[in-house]
Design a protein around this motif. Structure first.
Motif, PDB file in Angstrom:
ATOM      1  N   HIS A 130       0.855  -1.191   0.000  1.00  0.00           N
ATOM      2  CA  HIS A 130       0.000   0.000   0.000  1.00  0.00           C
ATOM      3  C   HIS A 130       0.886   1.234   0.000  1.00  0.00           C
ATOM      4  O   HIS A 130       1.927   1.263   0.670  1.00  0.00           O
ATOM      5  N   ALA A 165      -3.153   4.289  -8.825  1.00  0.00           N
ATOM      6  CA  ALA A 165      -4.071   3.326  -8.209  1.00  0.00           C
ATOM      7  C   ALA A 165      -4.594   2.335  -9.238  1.00  0.00           C
ATOM      8  O   ALA A 165      -4.732   1.132  -8.955  1.00  0.00           O
ATOM      9  N   LYS A 169      -3.302  -1.773  -9.244  1.00  0.00           N
ATOM     10  CA  LYS A 169      -4.374  -2.603  -8.681  1.00  0.00           C
ATOM     11  C   LYS A 169      -4.241  -4.069  -9.066  1.00  0.00           C
ATOM     12  O   LYS A 169      -4.455  -4.960  -8.224  1.00  0.00           O
ATOM     13  N   GLY A 174      -2.482  -1.197  -3.149  1.00  0.00           N
ATOM     14  CA  GLY A 174      -3.441  -0.112  -2.984  1.00  0.00           C
ATOM     15  C   GLY A 174      -2.744   1.232  -2.907  1.00  0.00           C
ATOM     16  O   GLY A 174      -1.560   1.323  -2.580  1.00  0.00           O
ATOM     17  N   THR A 176      -3.507   5.402  -1.604  1.00  0.00           N
ATOM     18  CA  THR A 176      -4.337   6.412  -0.945  1.00  0.00           C
ATOM     19  C   THR A 176      -3.635   7.751  -1.026  1.00  0.00           C
ATOM     20  O   THR A 176      -2.461   7.859  -0.651  1.00  0.00           O
TER      21      THR A 176
END
Length: 280
Positions: A130, A165, A169, A174, A176
């Motif tokens: 992430h 993103a 994927k 991920g 953010t």
């Protein structure tokens, strides 16, 4: 979950420091970076089993590669990358020189891209990971006279985070993009660049500059420890969104921007949408 390895840039102060300290208290393994390792050690402590302080120049991609490699060598992996290193820049568009503007883009945009490029091979190989890119509410709304270049850098972070993103994927990674409002850190002090040349006619810019330096600084409503806890929680809960706004003020400003854009769309919809070729 708290066996994850987090790689946090700009961790010697501000939100990065709060995040590193909170992660360590919760038992996570943390590789924290700063331009000066001694500042990290002074702020957080000397090397421990779950803490790896690293000197990092994010503008030197080879140095970034070495930091990622050192993290993997020490912990065996990198699970979460937090691109927090950056600084603010005050000044009207006309006031700021090309060099001043490019320097802000170098750190806030290209430095972040350097870290992403070097971290992704490890994340892709392990099929998970992430990335948190720390932007700003000023990367969603640019309605801040005196912060045009800074806002532009953070708008860029929003833009490439949205594309990133989609790109990563399929690899189980991920992304953010985090948009904090005003949090009580030293961002408006030590992390705020000022123009070398001021144009006297820009009274509105000087007013906003003074407001941030003397009224907001040290009185921000946001608690950086709570912001750090929120970032960790959304990942722990599996609810980490693409867009994470932090702070009541960030929510208010984002909602104002959304409403303003909707009003602009509605105001000229018939004219603006009647721009296609006529069909026979």
């Amino acid at each position: 979950m708290n066996n994850q390895v987090w790689f946090v840039t700009g961790a010697s102060k501000g939100l990065g420091l709060s995040l590193a300290q909170t992660l360590l208290r919760k038992g996570y393994r943390v590789a924290a970076t700063s331009r000066r390792r001694e500042e990290l050690v002074a702020a957080i402590g000397e090397t421990a089993t779950n803490f790896l302080p690293l000197t990092l120049n994010i503008l030197d991609e080879a140095h970034v590669a070495e930091a990622i490699a050192a993290t993997v060598a020490h912990f065996g992996t990198v699970d979460v990358v937090v691109n927090n290193a950056g600084y603010g820049l005050v000044g009207a568009i006309e006031e700021l020189t090309d060099a001043e503007a490019r320097a802000n883009f170098d750190i806030n945009v290209f430095g972040t891209l350097n870290v992403i490029r070097q971290a992704l091979p490890q994340m892709r190989s392990q099929g998970k990971g992430h990335i948190f890119n720390i932007a700003s509410i000023g990367g969603f709304t640019g309605a801040f006279p005196a912060f045009g270049i800074y806002c532009a850098t953070k708008f860029a972070v929003h833009g490439f985070s949205e594309s990133l993103a989609q790109e990563v994927k399929p690899f189980g990674i991920g992304v953010t993009v985090v948009s904090p409002g005003y949090f009580r850190t030293d961002f408006l002090g030590a992390s705020l660049g000022l123009p070398a040349r001021e144009i006297p006619e820009y009274a509105n810019v000087r007013a906003v500059q003074s407001l941030h330096q003397h009224d907001y600084n040290g009185r921000q409503a946001g608690d950086p420890d709570k912001a750090a806890a929120a970032m960790i929680q959304v990942l722990e809960d599996g609810t980490a969104p693409l867009h994470l706004f932090l702070g009541e003020d960030a929510y208010q400003l984002a909602e104002q921007k959304i409403a303003a854009v909707q009003a602009d769309l509605d105001a000229v919809r018939p004219l603006a949408t009647a721009t296609g070729f006529e069909h026979a």
